[in-house]
Design a protein around this motif. Structure first.
Motif, PDB file in Angstrom:
ATOM      1  N   ARG A  64     -13.225 -33.715 -26.337  1.00 48.86           N
ATOM      2  CA  ARG A  64     -12.234 -33.483 -27.535  1.00 48.86           C
ATOM      3  C   ARG A  64     -11.653 -32.192 -27.693  1.00 48.86           C
ATOM      4  N   ALA A  65     -12.583 -31.161 -27.512  1.00 47.20           N
ATOM      5  CA  ALA A  65     -12.294 -29.526 -27.951  1.00 47.20           C
ATOM      6  C   ALA A  65     -11.253 -29.332 -26.861  1.00 47.20           C
ATOM      7  N   LEU A  66     -11.482 -29.576 -25.449  1.00 41.08           N
ATOM      8  CA  LEU A  66     -10.388 -29.447 -24.636  1.00 41.08           C
ATOM      9  C   LEU A  66      -9.048 -30.083 -24.842  1.00 41.08           C
ATOM     10  N   LEU A  67      -8.886 -31.075 -25.213  1.00 42.36           N
ATOM     11  CA  LEU A  67      -7.715 -31.972 -25.239  1.00 42.36           C
ATOM     12  C   LEU A  67      -7.087 -31.269 -26.644  1.00 42.36           C
ATOM     13  N   GLU A  68      -7.725 -30.988 -27.556  1.00 40.91           N
ATOM     14  CA  GLU A  68      -7.269 -30.485 -28.804  1.00 40.91           C
ATOM     15  C   GLU A  68      -6.650 -28.971 -28.600  1.00 40.91           C
ATOM     16  N   ASP A  69      -6.979 -28.440 -27.729  1.00 41.78           N
ATOM     17  CA  ASP A  69      -6.477 -27.055 -27.050  1.00 41.78           C
ATOM     18  C   ASP A  69      -5.235 -27.155 -26.499  1.00 41.78           C
ATOM     19  N   ASP A  70      -4.626 -25.937 -26.277  1.00 42.53           N
ATOM     20  CA  ASP A  70      -3.321 -26.003 -25.231  1.00 42.53           C
ATOM     21  C   ASP A  70      -3.732 -26.039 -23.993  1.00 42.53           C
ATOM     22  N   TRP A  71      -4.468 -27.192 -23.437  1.00 35.83           N
ATOM     23  CA  TRP A  71      -4.909 -27.214 -22.093  1.00 35.83           C
ATOM     24  C   TRP A  71      -3.652 -27.318 -20.823  1.00 35.83           C
ATOM     25  N   CYS A  72      -4.214 -26.949 -19.692  1.00 34.23           N
ATOM     26  CA  CYS A  72      -3.357 -27.054 -18.879  1.00 34.23           C
ATOM     27  C   CYS A  72      -4.077 -27.806 -17.460  1.00 34.23           C
ATOM     28  N   THR A  73      -3.456 -28.163 -16.565  1.00 34.98           N
ATOM     29  CA  THR A  73      -3.998 -28.803 -15.413  1.00 34.98           C
ATOM     30  C   THR A  73      -5.267 -28.208 -14.867  1.00 34.98           C
ATOM     31  N   ARG A  74      -5.487 -26.723 -14.747  1.00 31.37           N
ATOM     32  CA  ARG A  74      -6.562 -25.938 -14.529  1.00 31.37           C
ATOM     33  C   ARG A  74      -7.643 -26.245 -15.209  1.00 31.37           C
ATOM     34  N   ASP A  75      -7.022 -26.103 -16.479  1.00 23.09           N
ATOM     35  CA  ASP A  75      -8.549 -26.564 -17.337  1.00 23.09           C
ATOM     36  C   ASP A  75      -9.235 -27.856 -17.283  1.00 23.09           C
ATOM     37  N   LEU A  76      -8.294 -28.640 -17.008  1.00 25.81           N
ATOM     38  CA  LEU A  76      -8.820 -30.093 -16.879  1.00 25.81           C
ATOM     39  C   LEU A  76      -9.943 -30.050 -15.524  1.00 25.81           C
ATOM     40  N   VAL A  77      -9.291 -29.429 -14.448  1.00 23.87           N
ATOM     41  CA  VAL A  77     -10.119 -29.210 -13.189  1.00 23.87           C
ATOM     42  C   VAL A  77     -11.357 -28.596 -13.423  1.00 23.87           C
ATOM     43  N   ALA A  78     -11.324 -27.565 -14.343  1.00 21.65           N
ATOM     44  CA  ALA A  78     -12.734 -26.619 -14.690  1.00 21.65           C
ATOM     45  C   ALA A  78     -13.579 -27.751 -15.283  1.00 21.65           C
ATOM     46  N   PHE A  79     -13.117 -28.309 -16.433  1.00 23.45           N
ATOM     47  CA  PHE A  79     -13.830 -29.328 -17.017  1.00 23.45           C
ATOM     48  C   PHE A  79     -14.540 -30.370 -16.254  1.00 23.45           C
ATOM     49  N   HIS A  80     -13.566 -30.966 -15.509  1.00 26.15           N
ATOM     50  CA  HIS A  80     -14.311 -31.957 -14.447  1.00 26.15           C
ATOM     51  C   HIS A  80     -15.239 -31.521 -13.648  1.00 26.15           C
ATOM     52  N   ALA A  81     -15.081 -30.238 -13.067  1.00 27.88           N
ATOM     53  CA  ALA A  81     -16.112 -29.462 -12.166  1.00 27.88           C
ATOM     54  C   ALA A  81     -17.305 -29.549 -12.890  1.00 27.88           C
TER      55      ALA A  81
END
Length: 319
Positions: free
Chosen positions: A174-191
């Protein structure tokens, strides 16, 4: 890679469980774990459906009764039918709900999740003891992947640890998606979450990874929705000891340890598999060695520390 920033899950809770005086008798049902060890780490969203539909406290007791149109929520003495009012409240609450988990009051005809008795009418013994409370049923139906429990089941160490793990994972996403995330952020989160997802559901781990792999070619909202669904569905599967062992072995395989240290850690993982030590032991050792080796990818895996260490919920030995 740095670890995820600390998050505070938003958790809806039956108000009486955190000490509010809203029970039918004017009292509360303060739960020691929720109002004690867990309290400093979460933001509670208290809910009392009975108070919200105007019943006040003290009040008549309620129960579920059978009818041709389905269970009815009835007051015991005055025989008032509150089903419509409660269903409307539940629909409104479910539509606006934005939380990472929900703890319901057990044995309640409004909030109970399990084993609520259904009576044949004003008199007689229960004809069914497998119902949900009216309010809880609507919330669960509207949010099938939301982590939910009642305070009674949270007395079980395995269920308590599983619930807390999930609410913190939900909060991080939730915190990730509420922020101004980009693909790189999602990749790091998933990692960071790969081993945690693998421990819960290998197929779900692959499904979430597939979403990430295509993230740069799809609209952001579509990616967020697809990843949220895959992530939550994977974590809804129980992380059983065998899958935990698989994740531990993956972590061990990524560390450049000398043979003696590797054999020692493999032995500790074997002891966990045999039910001789809790998961906290191999997880702590792997995290310690990852720190020493400068293996940031392993060190930052949420699987090794899925919630604040102070909660100490992984010290039970698997059955």
């Amino acid at each position: 890679m740095t670890g995820p920033a600390p998050v505070r899950p938003r958790v809806a809770v039956s108000s009486c469980l955190i000490g509010e005086l809203v029970r039918f008798n004017g009292g509360h049902s303060r739960d020691r774990f929720l109002a004690g060890p867990l309290d400093p780490y979460v933001d509670w969203v208290p809910v009392c459906p009975e108070m919200e539909v105007g019943l006040g406290t003290p009040r008549e007791t309620l129960r579920l009764e059978r009818s041709p149109d389905g269970p009815r929520l009835m007051t015991r003495r005055t025989r008032a039918d509150l089903t419509g009012r409660m269903a409307a409240l539940a629909e409104a609450r479910a539509a606006a709900l934005d939380v990472d988990g929900y703890v319901f009051k057990s044995k309640s005809p409004t909030c109970g999740l399990h084993g609520i008795p259904l009576y044949p009418g004003a008199e007689g013994q229960p004809v069914d003891r497998r119902r949900r409370g009216v309010f809880a049923a609507a919330i669960v139906e509207a949010h099938p992947l939301l982590p939910v429990e009642d305070e009674g089941r949270l007395h079980d160490a395995v269920l308590r640890e599983a619930f807390v793990e999930r609410i913190f994972a939900h909060a991080r996403l939730r915190a990730l998606l509420e922020d101004d995330w980009c693909t790189r952020d999602l990749v790091a989160f998933h990692a960071r979450h790969k081993m945690q997802l693998l421990a819960h559901d290998p197929a779900g781990h692959r499904a979430a990874g597939a979403v990430v792999a295509r993230a740069g070619t799809r609209p952001r909202a579509e990616v967020a929705s697809a990843y949220t669904g895959a992530f939550h569905a994977a974590l809804a599967e129980r992380a059983r000891p065998g899958r935990n062992v698989n994740a531990l072995q993956h972590c061990l395989g990524m560390l450049g340890l000398d043979p003696a240290r590797r054999d020692h850690l493999a032995g500790v993982i074997g002891s966990y598999r045999a039910g001789l030590v809790p998961l906290s032991v191999p997880a702590a050792l792997i995290r310690h060695d990852a720190e020493g080796e400068g293996a940031a990818y392993v060190r930052d895996q949420t699987f090794l520390s899925p919630y604040p260490d102070e909660l100490a919920l992984r010290h039970h030995v698997p059955a």
